[in-house]
Scaffold this motif. Structure first.
Motif, PDB file in Angstrom:
ATOM      1  N   ASN A  60       0.848  -1.194   0.000  1.00 19.82           N
ATOM      2  CA  ASN A  60       0.000   0.000   0.000  1.00 19.82           C
ATOM      3  C   ASN A  60       0.883   1.243   0.000  1.00 19.82           C
ATOM      4  N   SER A  61       1.130   1.813  -1.168  1.00 19.18           N
ATOM      5  CA  SER A  61       2.029   2.950  -1.306  1.00 19.18           C
ATOM      6  C   SER A  61       1.444   4.192  -0.631  1.00 19.18           C
ATOM      7  N   GLN A  62       2.121   4.678   0.423  1.00 21.17           N
ATOM      8  CA  GLN A  62       1.693   5.881   1.139  1.00 21.17           C
ATOM      9  C   GLN A  62       2.443   7.134   0.666  1.00 21.17           C
ATOM     10  N   ILE A  63       3.564   6.909  -0.021  1.00 21.76           N
ATOM     11  CA  ILE A  63       4.383   8.017  -0.534  1.00 21.76           C
ATOM     12  C   ILE A  63       4.690   7.728  -1.999  1.00 21.76           C
ATOM     13  N   LYS A  64       4.527   8.722  -2.867  1.00 18.61           N
ATOM     14  CA  LYS A  64       4.773   8.525  -4.300  1.00 18.61           C
ATOM     15  C   LYS A  64       5.648   9.661  -4.852  1.00 18.61           C
ATOM     16  N   GLY A  65       6.261   9.377  -6.010  1.00 26.13           N
ATOM     17  CA  GLY A  65       7.038  10.404  -6.697  1.00 26.13           C
ATOM     18  C   GLY A  65       8.454  10.591  -6.209  1.00 26.13           C
ATOM     19  N   LEU A  66       9.026   9.593  -5.499  1.00 34.14           N
ATOM     20  CA  LEU A  66      10.405   9.706  -5.046  1.00 34.14           C
ATOM     21  C   LEU A  66      11.362   9.604  -6.233  1.00 34.14           C
ATOM     22  N   GLU A  67      12.511  10.238  -6.125  1.00 28.87           N
ATOM     23  CA  GLU A  67      13.504  10.186  -7.188  1.00 28.87           C
ATOM     24  C   GLU A  67      14.019   8.756  -7.353  1.00 28.87           C
ATOM     25  N   ASP A  68      14.293   8.366  -8.598  1.00 30.77           N
ATOM     26  CA  ASP A  68      14.875   7.047  -8.845  1.00 30.77           C
ATOM     27  C   ASP A  68      16.280   6.998  -8.245  1.00 30.77           C
ATOM     28  N   PHE A  69      16.756   5.800  -7.947  1.00 32.08           N
ATOM     29  CA  PHE A  69      18.023   5.649  -7.240  1.00 32.08           C
ATOM     30  C   PHE A  69      19.201   6.145  -8.079  1.00 32.08           C
TER      31      PHE A  69
END
Length: 294
Positions: A60-69
């Protein structure tokens, strides 16, 4: 003649009676065995269904849009660190950035106090350990209490007493999954320091490209920061919490943690200081210690 005939009929009747009794008993034996063979089959099926249900934990994704590694860049750190306690003081020769004769700050933790103290390093070659023609080394430990970590080039740290709320002693393989300090998907730890409540919690998250990750979030009062995040592997964990306290003596919490790259088998440990945090942030990653996989 009549006597023989009577005996014959009596024997014949006895034979038929005996056969009837045997057939009746065999029939009852078969019927009594039938339910016994059915019971264990039902129990096995029930256990299998229960196990499958427990293994299915929805993401259940609570955070979205993080930078790719990004690619790993160890040169970005001005502050250097060597893990001693939780890496068992054994390293490949090229993994230890410390050199013999250098002065480093050692974080020492005994039964009563914790403190930073200058430590003159001596790197020893381990003549008995050699894997794939790579030499291994250790750091000579001259004190009765060995340093937890060694730190160099930090403008925020100096000799003296520091506050330690928690520290993790070297872990065995059996403790990897059964430990409240393992940063898995249900990880949540609360700390109170200087009249302030802190919470570290792991949340399901996604990068911009939709890759599933585990994000470590630090929360205090009305502030929140995504400290770091790592690859998501079902049933696995982000890393271990190794140390919590006030290393830079600014009245706010600092953290030292280890992280795992399950794909490559790497070990990373990182130091986060509050005194170097950027505006709107709680901590900043200031140093990292890296060892390669097998």
């Amino acid at each position: 003649m009549r006597c023989k005939t009577s005996y014959f009929f009596i024997g014949l009747i006895t034979f038929f009676i005996g056969c009837s009794v045997v057939i009746l008993l065999f029939s009852n034996y078969e019927s009594s065995e039938t339910p016994v063979t059915e019971v264990p089959v039902k129990l096995v099926e029930k256990k299998t269904e229960t196990k499958i249900e427990k293994a299915e934990i929805p993401f259940n994704s609570q955070i979205k849009g993080l930078e790719d590694f990004p690619e790993r860049d160890q040169t970005k750190y001005k502050t250097k660190i060597v893990d001693v306690e939780n890496h068992f003081n054994s390293y490949r020769k090229n993994e230890v950035v410390a050199k013999t004769g250098e002065n480093w700050l050692g974080l020492f933790i005994d039964s009563e106090n914790s403190y930073l103290k200058n430590y003159k390093v001596k790197v020893l070659l381990d003549k008995e350990i050699s894997f794939d023609e790579e030499r291994w080394v250790s750091i000579k430990l001259e004190r009765s209490v060995k340093p937890f970590i060694l730190i160099k080039n930090s403008k925020q740290l100096e000799q003296g007493k520091v506050t330690t709320l928690f520290h993790k002693i070297s872990q065995s393989d059996e403790e990897i999954y059964d430990d409240s300090n393992v940063m898995n998907r249900n990880f949540s730890r609360d700390f109170q320091f200087n009249n302030r409540n802190y919470k570290l919690v792991v949340k399901d998250a996604e990068t911009k490209s939709g890759e599933k990750v585990l994000a470590l979030v630090l929360e205090t009062e009305n502030e929140s920061q995504i400290v770091t995040y790592g690859n998501y592997f079902n049933g696995e964990y982000l890393g271990h919490l190794l140390w919590v306290g006030d290393l830079d003596n600014d009245g706010k919490l600092d953290f030292y943690m280890s992280f795992n790259d399950f794909e490559k088998g790497n070990f990373d440990s990182k130091l986060y200081l509050s005194s170097e945090a950027e505006k709107g942030k709680l901590v900043k990653e200031v140093a990292g210690f890296f060892t390669a996989g097998c």
